[in-house]
Enzyme design. Structure first.
Site, PDB file in Angstrom:
ATOM      1  N   VAL A   1       0.855  -1.188   0.000  1.00  0.00           N
ATOM      2  CA  VAL A   1       0.000   0.000   0.000  1.00  0.00           C
ATOM      3  C   VAL A   1       0.892   1.240   0.000  1.00  0.00           C
ATOM      4  O   VAL A   1       1.917   1.273   0.671  1.00  0.00           O
ATOM      5  CB  VAL A   1      -0.903   0.035   1.254  1.00  0.00           C
ATOM      6  CG1 VAL A   1      -1.760   1.279   1.281  1.00  0.00           C
ATOM      7  CG2 VAL A   1      -1.769  -1.194   1.334  1.00  0.00           C
ATOM      8  N   CYS A   2       0.471   2.251  -0.749  1.00  0.00           N
ATOM      9  CA  CYS A   2       1.100   3.571  -0.688  1.00  0.00           C
ATOM     10  C   CYS A   2      -0.031   4.593  -0.759  1.00  0.00           C
ATOM     11  O   CYS A   2      -1.172   4.244  -0.518  1.00  0.00           O
ATOM     12  CB  CYS A   2       2.121   3.746  -1.809  1.00  0.00           C
ATOM     13  SG  CYS A   2       1.409   3.750  -3.454  1.00  0.00           S
ATOM     14  N   ALA A   3       0.275   5.814  -1.111  1.00  0.00           N
ATOM     15  CA  ALA A   3      -0.770   6.839  -1.148  1.00  0.00           C
ATOM     16  C   ALA A   3      -1.753   6.617  -2.296  1.00  0.00           C
ATOM     17  O   ALA A   3      -2.960   6.669  -2.101  1.00  0.00           O
ATOM     18  CB  ALA A   3      -0.138   8.225  -1.263  1.00  0.00           C
TER      19      ALA A   3
END
Length: 135
Positions: free
Chosen positions: A93-95
């Site tokens: 997960v990232c932004a």
């Protein structure tokens, strides 16, 4: 044949627009992207581990509940120490999902065959009204 010769520009535009519409489907076919709801199912059914690849400041501002923070720049050095079991599903997960896609490639190179990126990142997670915690 006269129709094709007279309207070659319209035919080219139609083919181009069709290709642009199909491109996301073709590109997304092998990326390993996963919806936020699909990620929740993997977490609940297969005890998937969520790895947030954002920087510590971003992680502290809000992250998926239970996620481990391993910044993308340090992923190769720290992932095997953070997630020892390479057989569990690994959810990156990232932004927005871009860094997570790169993280999946790194994780697979390290032997995490079940690594996947959460499509849309934390943004899509929040849009699905799923729990977020702050450090």
């Amino acid at each position: 044949m006269k129709f094709i010769v007279d309207n070659w520009m319209l035919i080219l535009i139609a083919l181009s627009s069709g290709a642009m519409l199909a491109w996301p489907l073709v590109r997304g076919a092998n990326t390993g992207s996963l919806t936020a709801q699909g990620a929740v199912q993997l977490i609940n059914r297969e005890r998937a581990v969520v790895v947030d690849v954002r920087e510590p400041e971003e992680f502290a501002a809000g992250h998926v509940t239970g996620a481990k923070n391993v910044p993308l720049a340090q992923l190769e050095e720290k992932l095997t120490a953070t997630v020892k079991n390479k057989t569990v599903p690994l959810l990156m997960v990232c932004a927005s999902g871009a860094r997570a896609q790169r993280a999946v490639a790194t994780a697979k190179k390290l032997g995490y065959d079940k690594a996947q990126a959460v499509a849309g990142g934390l943004k899509s997670w929040k849009e699905a009204n799923l729990p977020v915690e702050k450090a």
